[in-house]
Write a protein that holds these residues in place. Structure first.
Motif, PDB file in Angstrom:
ATOM      1  N   THR A  97       0.830  -1.199   0.000  1.00  0.00           N
ATOM      2  CA  THR A  97       0.000   0.000   0.000  1.00  0.00           C
ATOM      3  C   THR A  97       0.869   1.255   0.000  1.00  0.00           C
ATOM      4  O   THR A  97       2.094   1.188   0.180  1.00  0.00           O
ATOM      5  CB  THR A  97      -0.917   0.004   1.230  1.00  0.00           C
ATOM      6  OG1 THR A  97      -0.107   0.042   2.421  1.00  0.00           O
ATOM      7  CG2 THR A  97      -1.787  -1.248   1.270  1.00  0.00           C
ATOM      8  N   SER A  98       0.221   2.386  -0.195  1.00  0.00           N
ATOM      9  CA  SER A  98       0.951   3.661  -0.188  1.00  0.00           C
ATOM     10  C   SER A  98       1.559   3.941   1.187  1.00  0.00           C
ATOM     11  O   SER A  98       2.629   4.552   1.292  1.00  0.00           O
ATOM     12  CB  SER A  98       0.007   4.798  -0.592  1.00  0.00           C
ATOM     13  OG  SER A  98      -1.117   4.854   0.275  1.00  0.00           O
ATOM     14  N   LYS A 115       1.630   9.978   2.634  1.00  0.00           N
ATOM     15  CA  LYS A 115       1.165   8.856   1.814  1.00  0.00           C
ATOM     16  C   LYS A 115       0.087   9.274   0.813  1.00  0.00           C
ATOM     17  O   LYS A 115      -0.132   8.579  -0.182  1.00  0.00           O
ATOM     18  CB  LYS A 115       0.644   7.725   2.703  1.00  0.00           C
ATOM     19  CG  LYS A 115      -0.611   8.065   3.479  1.00  0.00           C
ATOM     20  CD  LYS A 115      -1.068   6.865   4.306  1.00  0.00           C
ATOM     21  CE  LYS A 115      -2.352   7.165   5.051  1.00  0.00           C
ATOM     22  NZ  LYS A 115      -2.803   5.989   5.853  1.00  0.00           N
ATOM     23  N   LYS A 116      -0.558  10.409   1.065  1.00  0.00           N
ATOM     24  CA  LYS A 116      -1.573  10.883   0.120  1.00  0.00           C
ATOM     25  C   LYS A 116      -0.947  11.354  -1.190  1.00  0.00           C
ATOM     26  O   LYS A 116      -1.634  11.470  -2.208  1.00  0.00           O
ATOM     27  CB  LYS A 116      -2.385  12.017   0.754  1.00  0.00           C
ATOM     28  CG  LYS A 116      -3.207  11.580   1.961  1.00  0.00           C
ATOM     29  CD  LYS A 116      -3.959  12.742   2.559  1.00  0.00           C
ATOM     30  CE  LYS A 116      -4.765  12.308   3.771  1.00  0.00           C
ATOM     31  NZ  LYS A 116      -5.484  13.452   4.399  1.00  0.00           N
ATOM     32  N   ILE A 118       1.386   9.666  -2.660  1.00  0.00           N
ATOM     33  CA  ILE A 118       1.754   8.446  -3.374  1.00  0.00           C
ATOM     34  C   ILE A 118       0.497   7.899  -4.034  1.00  0.00           C
ATOM     35  O   ILE A 118      -0.417   7.430  -3.359  1.00  0.00           O
ATOM     36  CB  ILE A 118       2.372   7.411  -2.420  1.00  0.00           C
ATOM     37  CG1 ILE A 118       3.601   8.007  -1.725  1.00  0.00           C
ATOM     38  CG2 ILE A 118       2.737   6.132  -3.167  1.00  0.00           C
ATOM     39  CD1 ILE A 118       4.186   7.111  -0.653  1.00  0.00           C
ATOM     40  N   HIS A 119       0.460   7.966  -5.340  1.00  0.00           N
ATOM     41  CA  HIS A 119      -0.761   7.614  -6.074  1.00  0.00           C
ATOM     42  C   HIS A 119      -0.658   6.186  -6.606  1.00  0.00           C
ATOM     43  O   HIS A 119       0.192   5.870  -7.433  1.00  0.00           O
ATOM     44  CB  HIS A 119      -0.980   8.584  -7.237  1.00  0.00           C
ATOM     45  CG  HIS A 119      -2.210   8.280  -8.022  1.00  0.00           C
ATOM     46  ND1 HIS A 119      -3.476   8.430  -7.521  1.00  0.00           N
ATOM     47  CD2 HIS A 119      -2.363   7.823  -9.294  1.00  0.00           C
ATOM     48  CE1 HIS A 119      -4.366   8.089  -8.437  1.00  0.00           C
ATOM     49  NE2 HIS A 119      -3.707   7.710  -9.526  1.00  0.00           N
ATOM     50  N   LEU A 120      -1.545   5.320  -6.111  1.00  0.00           N
ATOM     51  CA  LEU A 120      -1.641   3.940  -6.582  1.00  0.00           C
ATOM     52  C   LEU A 120      -3.023   3.726  -7.179  1.00  0.00           C
ATOM     53  O   LEU A 120      -4.032   3.961  -6.506  1.00  0.00           O
ATOM     54  CB  LEU A 120      -1.416   2.944  -5.434  1.00  0.00           C
ATOM     55  CG  LEU A 120      -0.022   2.877  -4.802  1.00  0.00           C
ATOM     56  CD1 LEU A 120      -0.021   1.875  -3.660  1.00  0.00           C
ATOM     57  CD2 LEU A 120       1.020   2.506  -5.824  1.00  0.00           C
ATOM     58  N   ILE A 132       5.800   3.905  -9.585  1.00  0.00           N
ATOM     59  CA  ILE A 132       4.763   4.519  -8.773  1.00  0.00           C
ATOM     60  C   ILE A 132       4.710   6.017  -9.076  1.00  0.00           C
ATOM     61  O   ILE A 132       5.746   6.683  -9.121  1.00  0.00           O
ATOM     62  CB  ILE A 132       5.028   4.289  -7.267  1.00  0.00           C
ATOM     63  CG1 ILE A 132       5.285   2.803  -7.001  1.00  0.00           C
ATOM     64  CG2 ILE A 132       3.869   4.801  -6.436  1.00  0.00           C
ATOM     65  CD1 ILE A 132       4.170   1.895  -7.411  1.00  0.00           C
ATOM     66  N   LEU A 134       4.097   9.784  -8.120  1.00  0.00           N
ATOM     67  CA  LEU A 134       4.131  10.643  -6.939  1.00  0.00           C
ATOM     68  C   LEU A 134       3.615  12.028  -7.334  1.00  0.00           C
ATOM     69  O   LEU A 134       4.161  12.646  -8.251  1.00  0.00           O
ATOM     70  CB  LEU A 134       5.552  10.753  -6.375  1.00  0.00           C
ATOM     71  CG  LEU A 134       6.252   9.445  -5.983  1.00  0.00           C
ATOM     72  CD1 LEU A 134       7.641   9.738  -5.447  1.00  0.00           C
ATOM     73  CD2 LEU A 134       5.432   8.664  -4.971  1.00  0.00           C
TER      74      LEU A 134
END
Length: 231
Positions: A97-98, A115-116, A118-120, A132, A134
């Protein structure tokens, strides 16, 4: 529900940025924004503070943009490694997870990243390398290389029986060539002491008398007289 206008003194997610004038519920402003120092009432006296707030906001945003631009260059060169547990078939237990990525960035590179940012599109469920996205700033995006490895040692496959056995040289059984047989026959005719002629070069054999023929030896009984006989 009664509304009131306030001037934000800090960025509030979902509400606005510093120096923005917004309308909020009176109870929310009175019980939360004002006591926390996140906003001030919109009054004539406070309007004079808008210029100061706008200037401070501009300086902060310029600093953030510069910081995130530099961070973007650094992160694009890194490879973040995350180890996970897997089964014997290589399938992961759980997902990446992020939040896990943010923790590893802090642990491995001492980079504190929300962590917001970090876009998954979806949680990572497979081993290997991933890119990933960012979103560091509204004007700054970059990518981070992520490698997911397994902590479970991979058992080496058993070697096939054919490969385990040492290959023995194969010998082909062939018929003797006439030339080779002749050469071996000639070799046997030679002795260590010298050369012995081949059978074909020897002289004629001496014929033995047949069994039916009488021996040519003289008869001893006829030549020697018996004792007492008259002469």
């Amino acid at each position: 529900m009664a509304k009131t206008e306030v001037i934000l003194t800090h960025n509030i997610v979902g509400l606005g940025g510093e120096s923005d004038q917004v309308k909020v519920a009176a109870g929310y402003a009175r019980n939360y924004l004002f006591p926390q120092g996140l906003a001030i009432p919109l009054t004539a006296a406070n309007k004079r503070r808008l210029e100061v707030l706008k200037q401070r906001r501009g300086e902060r945003e310029a600093h953030d943009l510069n910081t995130m631009s530099e961070l973007s260059k650094s992160l694009s060169k890194l490879v973040c490694v995350i180890t996970v547990k897997t089964g014997e078939d290589g399938k992961m237990f759980g997902t990446v997870t992020s939040g896990m990525i943010a923790d590893q960035l802090k642990t491995q590179f001492e980079v504190s990243l929300d962590k917001k940012k970090i876009h998954l599109e979806h949680p990572i469920r497979t081993l290997g390398e991933h890119e990933i996205e960012l979103r560091l700033h509204q004007d700054v995006n970059t990518t981070l290389k992520l490698r997911v490895e397994s902590t479970t040692p991979v058992a080496a496959p058993p070697a096939p029986a054919a490969e385990a056995k040492k290959e023995e040289p194969r010998t082909e059984k062939r018929g003797r060539r006439p030339e080779a047989a002749g050469e071996r026959a000639e070799g046997r005719e030679k002795s260590d002491k010298g050369f012995r002629p081949a059978r074909g070069d020897r002289g004629p054999r001496t014929e033995r008398p047949s069994r039916g023929e009488k021996s040519s030896k003289p008869d001893k009984s006829a030549a020697t007289p018996k004792p007492g006989s008259a002469s």
